[in-house]
Motif scaffolding. Structure first.
Motif, mmCIF file in Angstrom:
data_model
loop_
_atom_site.group_PDB
_atom_site.id
_atom_site.type_symbol
_atom_site.label_atom_id
_atom_site.label_comp_id
_atom_site.label_asym_id
_atom_site.label_seq_id
_atom_site.Cartn_x
_atom_site.Cartn_y
_atom_site.Cartn_z
ATOM 1 N N GLN A 108 0.807 -1.222 0.000
ATOM 2 C CA GLN A 108 0.000 0.000 0.000
ATOM 3 C C GLN A 108 0.842 1.274 0.000
ATOM 4 O O GLN A 108 0.316 2.367 -0.153
ATOM 5 C CB GLN A 108 -0.931 0.006 1.213
ATOM 6 N N ARG A 153 2.225 2.729 2.485
ATOM 7 C CA ARG A 153 1.757 3.562 3.584
ATOM 8 C C ARG A 153 2.318 3.068 4.907
ATOM 9 O O ARG A 153 2.732 1.921 5.035
ATOM 10 C CB ARG A 153 0.223 3.536 3.667
ATOM 11 N N GLU A 168 1.745 8.581 4.929
ATOM 12 C CA GLU A 168 2.485 8.338 3.705
ATOM 13 C C GLU A 168 3.535 9.412 3.521
ATOM 14 O O GLU A 168 3.485 10.471 4.159
ATOM 15 C CB GLU A 168 1.544 8.304 2.503
#
Length: 192
Positions: free
Chosen positions: A96, A98, A117
């Motif tokens: 992801q 993140r 992020e």
């Protein structure tokens, strides 16, 4: 308000990632986390509310782990004789791209959950505790320095309102920076 500030501000600095080896594609993310390791000293002020203008200081220590793709940060913030410990942990999810984690034991404890992020050379963390939501925006500000702006989301106006601004420098710097975006837009030495 002061407690919400500490929760958000410290969440930025305190990541500890889940145990998993870093894949080649994640090397950049690991190197990015390592830039925030070591000892940091900072100061800043509250921007709104009855405590607006209140100055505070923080001392934090970042401890990244390349093999575990982890980063932990612990420390304390204080104003006058009042102080509070702070700690946070994050994990990086390569799929992801993140960061996920918690500040001060997360929303189920005394803190907040974190989703974040990278944002250029800095990072943006969303802080969540029930209906309360905030953002922690950290950006480099020269060699060994960074600025942090903490905002809380106001559902009535549907916008984020800056509530605290901080400047951090690596331990050993000749001055603790203060970040005051409303006045200077940049870091200024605290002793000025």
């Amino acid at each position: 308000m002061l407690r919400a500030f500490f929760v958000a501000a410290l969440a930025i600095c305190i990541p500890a990632l889940a145990p998993q080896p870093a894949a080649a594609a994640d090397e950049d993310a690991v190197a990015f986390m390592e830039r925030f390791g070591g000892e940091w000293r900072g100061s800043g002020r509250l921007l709104i509310g009855p405590e607006s203008g209140l100055r505070f200081h923080c001392a934090l220590n970042g401890d990244p782990s390349r093999s575990m793709m982890a980063f932990g940060m612990t420390g304390k913030c204080w104003t006058g004789s009042l102080s509070a410990p702070v700690y946070a942990k994050l994990r990086y999810n390569g799929d992801q791209k993140r960061f996920f984690g918690s500040f001060m034991d997360g929303a189920e404890g005394d803190g907040a959950n974190i989703i974040g992020e990278r944002d250029g050379e800095g990072f943006m963390l969303k802080l969540m505790r029930g209906e309360l939501q905030g953002l922690l925006d950290a950006e480099p500000a020269g060699d060994g320095k960074m600025t942090i702006l903490l905002s809380l989301y106001d559902p009535n106006s549907r916008r984020s309102i800056p509530v605290a601004a901080m400047g951090f420098a690596r331990a050993g710097s000749d001055s603790l920076p203060i970040y005051d975006p409303a006045i200077t837009g940049s870091i200024e030495p605290a002793n000025k």
